[in-house]
Design a protein around this motif. Sequence first.
Motif, PDB file in Angstrom:
ATOM      1  N   SER A  11     -34.155 -67.089  74.512  1.00  0.00           N
ATOM      2  CA  SER A  11     -35.506 -67.555  74.809  1.00  0.00           C
ATOM      3  C   SER A  11     -36.288 -67.924  73.561  1.00  0.00           C
ATOM      4  CB  SER A  11     -36.274 -66.494  75.598  1.00  0.00           C
ATOM      5  OG  SER A  11     -36.491 -65.356  74.782  1.00  0.00           O
ATOM      6  N   SER A  12     -35.901 -67.418  72.407  1.00  0.00           N
ATOM      7  CA  SER A  12     -36.671 -67.681  71.194  1.00  0.00           C
ATOM      8  C   SER A  12     -36.061 -68.788  70.341  1.00  0.00           C
ATOM      9  CB  SER A  12     -36.799 -66.405  70.375  1.00  0.00           C
ATOM     10  OG  SER A  12     -35.540 -66.008  69.889  1.00  0.00           O
ATOM     11  N   HIS A  13     -35.290 -69.673  70.958  1.00  0.00           N
ATOM     12  CA  HIS A  13     -34.667 -70.757  70.209  1.00  0.00           C
ATOM     13  C   HIS A  13     -35.732 -71.781  69.833  1.00  0.00           C
ATOM     14  CE1 HIS A  13     -31.716 -73.564  68.797  1.00  0.00           C
ATOM     15  NE2 HIS A  13     -32.227 -74.491  69.575  1.00  0.00           N
ATOM     16  N   GLN A  14     -35.995 -71.919  68.548  1.00  0.00           N
ATOM     17  CA  GLN A  14     -36.959 -72.882  68.039  1.00  0.00           C
ATOM     18  C   GLN A  14     -36.329 -73.617  66.867  1.00  0.00           C
ATOM     19  OE1 GLN A  14     -40.366 -70.671  66.824  1.00  0.00           O
ATOM     20  NE2 GLN A  14     -41.097 -70.339  68.886  1.00  0.00           N
ATOM     21  N   LEU A  15     -36.913 -74.749  66.561  1.00  0.00           N
ATOM     22  CA  LEU A  15     -36.466 -75.455  65.374  1.00  0.00           C
ATOM     23  C   LEU A  15     -36.862 -74.664  64.139  1.00  0.00           C
ATOM     24  CD1 LEU A  15     -37.439 -79.124  66.239  1.00  0.00           C
ATOM     25  CD2 LEU A  15     -35.169 -78.114  66.243  1.00  0.00           C
ATOM     26  N   TYR A  16     -36.000 -74.668  63.151  1.00  0.00           N
ATOM     27  CA  TYR A  16     -36.250 -73.912  61.931  1.00  0.00           C
ATOM     28  C   TYR A  16     -37.535 -74.373  61.242  1.00  0.00           C
ATOM     29  CZ  TYR A  16     -35.495 -71.992  57.286  1.00  0.00           C
ATOM     30  OH  TYR A  16     -35.641 -71.318  56.108  1.00  0.00           O
ATOM     31  N   SER A  17     -37.726 -75.679  61.168  1.00  0.00           N
ATOM     32  CA  SER A  17     -38.906 -76.197  60.475  1.00  0.00           C
ATOM     33  C   SER A  17     -40.189 -75.820  61.209  1.00  0.00           C
ATOM     34  CB  SER A  17     -38.813 -77.705  60.315  1.00  0.00           C
ATOM     35  OG  SER A  17     -38.748 -78.322  61.584  1.00  0.00           O
ATOM     36  N   ASN A  18     -40.175 -75.857  62.528  1.00  0.00           N
ATOM     37  CA  ASN A  18     -41.378 -75.490  63.288  1.00  0.00           C
ATOM     38  C   ASN A  18     -41.660 -74.005  63.206  1.00  0.00           C
ATOM     39  OD1 ASN A  18     -41.698 -78.114  64.009  1.00  0.00           O
ATOM     40  ND2 ASN A  18     -40.948 -77.852  66.091  1.00  0.00           N
ATOM     41  N   LYS A  19     -40.611 -73.216  63.168  1.00  0.00           N
ATOM     42  CA  LYS A  19     -40.799 -71.764  63.130  1.00  0.00           C
ATOM     43  C   LYS A  19     -41.452 -71.337  61.824  1.00  0.00           C
ATOM     44  CE  LYS A  19     -38.265 -67.430  63.476  1.00  0.00           C
ATOM     45  NZ  LYS A  19     -36.949 -66.825  63.665  1.00  0.00           N
ATOM     46  N   TRP A  20     -41.017 -71.895  60.709  1.00  0.00           N
ATOM     47  CA  TRP A  20     -41.502 -71.446  59.411  1.00  0.00           C
ATOM     48  C   TRP A  20     -42.671 -72.259  58.879  1.00  0.00           C
ATOM     49  CZ3 TRP A  20     -40.344 -66.804  58.078  1.00  0.00           C
ATOM     50  CH2 TRP A  20     -39.175 -66.227  58.561  1.00  0.00           C
ATOM     51  N   LEU A  21     -42.822 -73.471  59.321  1.00  0.00           N
ATOM     52  CA  LEU A  21     -43.872 -74.323  58.760  1.00  0.00           C
ATOM     53  C   LEU A  21     -44.954 -74.710  59.764  1.00  0.00           C
ATOM     54  CD1 LEU A  21     -41.541 -76.595  56.664  1.00  0.00           C
ATOM     55  CD2 LEU A  21     -42.856 -74.638  55.863  1.00  0.00           C
ATOM     56  N   GLY A  22     -44.803 -74.310  61.000  1.00  0.00           N
ATOM     57  CA  GLY A  22     -45.840 -74.571  61.991  1.00  0.00           C
ATOM     58  C   GLY A  22     -45.785 -75.978  62.552  1.00  0.00           C
ATOM     59  N   VAL A  23     -46.939 -76.533  62.817  1.00  0.00           N
ATOM     60  CA  VAL A  23     -47.063 -77.814  63.506  1.00  0.00           C
ATOM     61  C   VAL A  23     -46.968 -78.994  62.540  1.00  0.00           C
ATOM     62  CG1 VAL A  23     -48.590 -79.141  65.032  1.00  0.00           C
ATOM     63  CG2 VAL A  23     -48.491 -76.678  65.223  1.00  0.00           C
ATOM     64  N   ILE A  24     -47.088 -78.760  61.273  1.00  0.00           N
ATOM     65  CA  ILE A  24     -47.126 -79.843  60.293  1.00  0.00           C
ATOM     66  C   ILE A  24     -45.888 -80.740  60.357  1.00  0.00           C
ATOM     67  CG2 ILE A  24     -47.210 -80.382  57.828  1.00  0.00           C
ATOM     68  CD1 ILE A  24     -49.001 -77.888  57.526  1.00  0.00           C
ATOM     69  N   PRO A  25     -44.660 -80.201  60.353  1.00  0.00           N
ATOM     70  CA  PRO A  25     -43.493 -81.095  60.442  1.00  0.00           C
ATOM     71  C   PRO A  25     -43.477 -81.916  61.728  1.00  0.00           C
ATOM     72  CG  PRO A  25     -42.796 -78.908  59.807  1.00  0.00           C
ATOM     73  CD  PRO A  25     -44.240 -78.817  60.173  1.00  0.00           C
ATOM     74  N   PHE A  26     -43.901 -81.318  62.822  1.00  0.00           N
ATOM     75  CA  PHE A  26     -43.940 -82.029  64.092  1.00  0.00           C
ATOM     76  C   PHE A  26     -44.930 -83.184  64.039  1.00  0.00           C
ATOM     77  CE2 PHE A  26     -45.913 -82.588  68.274  1.00  0.00           C
ATOM     78  CZ  PHE A  26     -44.806 -83.035  68.982  1.00  0.00           C
ATOM     79  N   SER A  27     -46.118 -82.948  63.474  1.00  0.00           N
ATOM     80  CA  SER A  27     -47.131 -84.000  63.416  1.00  0.00           C
ATOM     81  C   SER A  27     -46.701 -85.133  62.489  1.00  0.00           C
ATOM     82  CB  SER A  27     -48.478 -83.436  62.986  1.00  0.00           C
ATOM     83  OG  SER A  27     -48.381 -82.867  61.697  1.00  0.00           O
ATOM     84  N   VAL A  28     -46.064 -84.808  61.368  1.00  0.00           N
ATOM     85  CA  VAL A  28     -45.578 -85.848  60.457  1.00  0.00           C
ATOM     86  C   VAL A  28     -44.492 -86.670  61.138  1.00  0.00           C
ATOM     87  CG1 VAL A  28     -44.340 -86.263  58.294  1.00  0.00           C
ATOM     88  CG2 VAL A  28     -46.193 -84.595  58.369  1.00  0.00           C
ATOM     89  N   GLN A  29     -43.601 -86.009  61.834  1.00  0.00           N
ATOM     90  CA  GLN A  29     -42.526 -86.707  62.539  1.00  0.00           C
ATOM     91  C   GLN A  29     -43.094 -87.617  63.630  1.00  0.00           C
ATOM     92  OE1 GLN A  29     -39.885 -84.129  64.700  1.00  0.00           O
ATOM     93  NE2 GLN A  29     -38.157 -85.512  64.431  1.00  0.00           N
ATOM     94  N   SER A  30     -44.078 -87.158  64.371  1.00  0.00           N
ATOM     95  CA  SER A  30     -44.704 -87.968  65.419  1.00  0.00           C
ATOM     96  C   SER A  30     -45.396 -89.183  64.815  1.00  0.00           C
ATOM     97  CB  SER A  30     -45.713 -87.144  66.202  1.00  0.00           C
ATOM     98  OG  SER A  30     -45.081 -86.106  66.869  1.00  0.00           O
ATOM     99  N   TRP A  31     -46.114 -88.959  63.734  1.00  0.00           N
ATOM    100  CA  TRP A  31     -46.813 -90.059  63.061  1.00  0.00           C
ATOM    101  C   TRP A  31     -45.816 -91.110  62.575  1.00  0.00           C
ATOM    102  CZ3 TRP A  31     -46.479 -91.386  57.807  1.00  0.00           C
ATOM    103  CH2 TRP A  31     -47.362 -92.382  57.400  1.00  0.00           C
ATOM    104  N   TYR A  32     -44.709 -90.643  61.994  1.00  0.00           N
ATOM    105  CA  TYR A  32     -43.698 -91.554  61.479  1.00  0.00           C
ATOM    106  C   TYR A  32     -43.075 -92.373  62.611  1.00  0.00           C
ATOM    107  CZ  TYR A  32     -39.528 -93.287  59.140  1.00  0.00           C
ATOM    108  OH  TYR A  32     -38.538 -94.079  58.642  1.00  0.00           O
ATOM    109  N   ARG A  33     -42.747 -91.730  63.704  1.00  0.00           N
ATOM    110  CA  ARG A  33     -42.156 -92.439  64.844  1.00  0.00           C
ATOM    111  C   ARG A  33     -43.119 -93.466  65.435  1.00  0.00           C
ATOM    112  NH1 ARG A  33     -39.156 -87.520  68.053  1.00  0.00           N
ATOM    113  NH2 ARG A  33     -37.396 -87.334  66.608  1.00  0.00           N
ATOM    114  N   LYS A  34     -44.375 -93.064  65.555  1.00  0.00           N
ATOM    115  CA  LYS A  34     -45.381 -93.963  66.102  1.00  0.00           C
ATOM    116  C   LYS A  34     -45.544 -95.197  65.191  1.00  0.00           C
ATOM    117  CE  LYS A  34     -48.914 -92.043  68.045  1.00  0.00           C
ATOM    118  NZ  LYS A  34     -50.202 -91.340  68.254  1.00  0.00           N
ATOM    119  N   ARG A  35     -45.566 -94.965  63.900  1.00  0.00           N
ATOM    120  CA  ARG A  35     -45.709 -96.043  62.927  1.00  0.00           C
ATOM    121  C   ARG A  35     -44.486 -96.969  62.961  1.00  0.00           C
ATOM    122  NH1 ARG A  35     -45.608 -95.568  56.565  1.00  0.00           N
ATOM    123  NH2 ARG A  35     -46.470 -97.595  56.071  1.00  0.00           N
TER     124      ARG A  35
END
Length: 64
Positions: free
Chosen positions: A35-59
């Motif tokens: 149940s606690s399977h999360q991405l390593y980057s999200n677990k340790w760095l929070g929402v920042i990697p997700f937001s950068v990835q979303s911004w990059y994809r949108k761009r």
Amino acid sequence: MKSNDYIRFLTEETIKYMNLSSEEKKERKQKKKQSSHQLYSNKWLGVIPFSVQSWYRKRKNSRN
């Protein structure tokens, strides 16, 4: 919560855990791992990697 209540709670939880069989403990650990399977980057760095990835994809998609 008073400290006396907290100590009582901890004692009760410890006793409950100690009374579990080894099979039940193993099942609990496996469920927790699944149940606690999360991405390593999200677990340790929070929402920042997700937001950068979303911004990059949108761009990237807006250029095409």
